[in-house]
Design an enzyme around this catalytic site. Structure first.
Site, PDB file in Angstrom:
ATOM      1  N   CYS A  69       0.772  -1.268  -0.023  1.00  0.00           N
ATOM      2  CA  CYS A  69       0.040  -0.063  -0.057  1.00  0.00           C
ATOM      3  C   CYS A  69       1.015   1.196  -0.126  1.00  0.00           C
ATOM      4  CB  CYS A  69      -0.905   0.032   1.130  1.00  0.00           C
ATOM      5  SG  CYS A  69      -2.285   1.137   1.113  1.00  0.00           S
ATOM      6  N   CYS A  70       1.865   1.402   0.861  1.00  0.00           N
ATOM      7  CA  CYS A  70       2.664   2.431   0.872  1.00  0.00           C
ATOM      8  C   CYS A  70       3.559   2.610  -0.631  1.00  0.00           C
ATOM      9  CB  CYS A  70       3.819   2.080   2.146  1.00  0.00           C
ATOM     10  SG  CYS A  70       3.243   2.503   3.572  1.00  0.00           S
ATOM     11  N   CYS A 117      -0.821   8.648   7.011  1.00  0.00           N
ATOM     12  CA  CYS A 117      -2.010   8.529   6.615  1.00  0.00           C
ATOM     13  C   CYS A 117      -3.047   8.346   7.716  1.00  0.00           C
ATOM     14  CB  CYS A 117      -2.376   7.264   5.619  1.00  0.00           C
ATOM     15  SG  CYS A 117      -1.393   7.389   4.053  1.00  0.00           S
ATOM     16  N   CYS A 176      -3.395   4.959   9.401  1.00  0.00           N
ATOM     17  CA  CYS A 176      -2.124   4.195   9.800  1.00  0.00           C
ATOM     18  C   CYS A 176      -1.357   5.114  10.787  1.00  0.00           C
ATOM     19  CB  CYS A 176      -1.356   4.010   8.551  1.00  0.00           C
ATOM     20  SG  CYS A 176      -2.051   2.884   7.397  1.00  0.00           S
ATOM     21  N   CYS A 223       8.253   3.767   5.675  1.00  0.00           N
ATOM     22  CA  CYS A 223       7.138   3.346   4.574  1.00  0.00           C
ATOM     23  C   CYS A 223       7.963   3.099   3.427  1.00  0.00           C
ATOM     24  CB  CYS A 223       6.165   4.662   4.256  1.00  0.00           C
ATOM     25  SG  CYS A 223       7.070   6.060   3.962  1.00  0.00           S
TER      26      CYS A 223
END
Length: 239
Positions: free
Chosen positions: A119-120, A202, A205, A229
């Site tokens: 995702c990162c 985010c 997170c 990340c």
């Protein structure tokens, strides 16, 4: 050649005030220069000192699509305070995001470290590559006390993976010193900061820090180990 240059410049700017170190380094690099901001406290301080040189630096931010509302608010207040500073926004590729959601789920990053890193990669690393493409110098808000793996950094370092020089002007500043600069110059600050969000990423997170927790404990709090990340892990000191 680059190794000797960076060693020389690192010695020159050691102990140099921030207001002097930034223009000094800028003069020593002729190519494209970029500054990445996430609108955290460190980046806000750097924005204030970089703004007078905005014609020589490309400032950008990465909008992951999962930001806090408060982050957008401080983005706007920053633009209002520094109207000559053009902050370009880079977004993830919609197709990459759609494919991730289909395979891992909208919040699949909670399921495994690999899913979170993917995702990162989609939301941060890929857009970053576009933002820094062709750059010779990348200015960041990294500080040594933020995490153990940042304590060994230098003001100027060669980033082998991205093939550029990374400049960390606030490297040896303490959080107290950074906060003092915010107050002295009335620099816009994310309202979440005073609620315990010392490192803001985010929304899904990031959480507020508990008393006594280290600086980045609120990032990916459900994981153990290094809290990165993928944006700042590729430093090669062998040049």
């Amino acid at each position: 050649m680059m190794k000797e240059k960076l060693q020389y410049l690192n010695n020159e700017i050691k102990g140099m005030p921030l207001a002097d170190a930034i223009p000094y380094v800028l003069k020593n690099f002729e190519g494209k220069k970029v500054f990445s901001t996430s609108f955290g406290i460190e980046d806000q301080v750097l924005t204030h000192f970089i703004a007078p040189y905005s014609e020589f630096i490309s400032t950008f931010t990465l909008d992951t699509g999962r930001q806090f509302t408060e982050t957008y608010e401080v983005f706007q207040r920053t633009q209002n305070k520094y109207p000559k500073l053009n902050i370009e926004t880079y977004f993830p590729e919609p197709e990459d995001v759609n494919n991730y959601v289909k395979s891992d789920g909208i919040n699949g990053f909670y399921n495994s470290v690999d899913s979170r890193k993917e995702c990162c990669r989609i939301r941060k690393v890929v857009p970053l590559q576009k933002a820094i493409k062709g750059a010779e110098l990348w200015i960041t808000g990294l500080r040594a006390e933020q995490s153990d793996n940042r304590e060994s950094l230098e003001f100027l370092e060669w980033d082998e993976a991205n093939q550029l020089v990374k400049f960390n002007p606030l490297l040896h500043y303490t959080l107290t010193e950074v906060e003092a600069l915010i107050n002295t110059y009335n620099i816009p600050l994310n309202s979440l900061y005073k609620k315990g969000y010392l490192s803001i990423g985010c929304a899904p997170c990031t959480r507020a820090l508990l008393e006594g927790e280290p600086f980045r404990a609120g990032r990916w709090w459900w994981e153990d180990g290094k809290k990165e990340c993928g944006l700042h892990i590729h430093t090669d000191k062998n040049y």
